[in-house]
Design an enzyme around this catalytic site. Sequence first.
Site, mmCIF file in Angstrom:
data_model
loop_
_atom_site.group_PDB
_atom_site.id
_atom_site.type_symbol
_atom_site.label_atom_id
_atom_site.label_comp_id
_atom_site.label_asym_id
_atom_site.label_seq_id
_atom_site.Cartn_x
_atom_site.Cartn_y
_atom_site.Cartn_z
ATOM 1 N N ARG A 271 -17.094 -49.020 -25.174
ATOM 2 C CA ARG A 271 -16.101 -49.556 -25.950
ATOM 3 C C ARG A 271 -14.781 -49.731 -25.526
ATOM 4 N NH1 ARG A 271 -17.364 -46.983 -31.691
ATOM 5 N NH2 ARG A 271 -15.612 -45.865 -30.962
ATOM 6 N N ARG A 272 -14.241 -48.630 -24.531
ATOM 7 C CA ARG A 272 -13.202 -48.739 -24.152
ATOM 8 C C ARG A 272 -12.640 -49.626 -23.345
ATOM 9 N NH1 ARG A 272 -14.227 -42.654 -22.660
ATOM 10 N NH2 ARG A 272 -14.791 -41.949 -24.668
ATOM 11 N N HIS B 145 -19.054 -44.820 -26.747
ATOM 12 C CA HIS B 145 -17.674 -44.648 -27.073
ATOM 13 C C HIS B 145 -17.327 -45.144 -25.644
ATOM 14 C CE1 HIS B 145 -16.230 -42.759 -30.682
ATOM 15 N NE2 HIS B 145 -17.513 -42.781 -31.072
ATOM 16 N N ARG B 146 -17.637 -44.762 -24.626
ATOM 17 C CA ARG B 146 -17.277 -45.181 -23.359
ATOM 18 C C ARG B 146 -17.339 -46.532 -23.060
ATOM 19 N NH1 ARG B 146 -20.387 -40.378 -19.905
ATOM 20 N NH2 ARG B 146 -18.857 -38.797 -20.124
ATOM 21 N N THR C 294 -12.707 -35.668 -26.867
ATOM 22 C CA THR C 294 -13.427 -34.062 -26.983
ATOM 23 C C THR C 294 -14.753 -33.551 -27.075
ATOM 24 O OG1 THR C 294 -12.838 -34.165 -29.439
ATOM 25 C CG2 THR C 294 -10.991 -33.640 -27.915
ATOM 26 N N LYS D 82 -13.476 -44.858 -38.194
ATOM 27 C CA LYS D 82 -11.956 -44.342 -37.779
ATOM 28 C C LYS D 82 -11.760 -44.724 -36.392
ATOM 29 C CE LYS D 82 -13.685 -39.856 -38.209
ATOM 30 N NZ LYS D 82 -15.043 -40.163 -38.471
ATOM 31 N N ALA E 66 -17.784 -39.277 -41.655
ATOM 32 C CA ALA E 66 -18.454 -39.586 -40.497
ATOM 33 C C ALA E 66 -19.036 -41.036 -40.392
ATOM 34 C CB ALA E 66 -19.643 -38.743 -40.395
#
Length: 187
Positions: free
Chosen positions: A55-56, A52-53, A37, A17, A13
């Site tokens: 960063r895309r 995360h969104r 997921t 990754k 964690a």
Amino acid sequence: MDNKPLVLITGGARSGKSTFAEEILKELEGKVLYIATAEAYDDEMRDRIKKHRERRATNWITHEGYEKLYDVIGAYQNQVDAILLDCITLLITNLMLKQELNWECITPEEISSIEASVFEEIVRLVNVCKKAPVKTVLVTNEVGLGIVPHNKLARAFRDIAGRINQYLAKEGNEVYFVVSGIPWKLK
């Protein structure tokens, strides 16, 4: 026959990754299908999903979900230049928790049945990924480096995820282990 590489990225964690997986694919100028997921069960997870969104890359297509991902990949594989699935361990968690069971009273036979069902989903997913004409990157957590969990659900998850990770590493063309943001190529 594999058309493009199947890449597995594993690590603990917060090891880096997901960032490493994204960096591999940011070099592409085409579209990337990003399969997320995670489920937003609480504020902490909602915040992680939001980060995360953000960063895309803007040329990435996002699919959020965890069921029948082999169908999602099949539908998009000819419309994108790569696929990133983040992450397998959350996929496993969601499939396991979909079973409304009393995990403290669950029998070994019931755990084996759940594992077989989850494994079947993963095998179907891998088969579609290996036939896809694009590079596919799968992110997963290494779950076997810590202590033996105290409760049955955590032990069942660790065992199932560990066996699935072994399968994915065997099937993958490339395998990376990320520690403190540093990727080590294992295969």
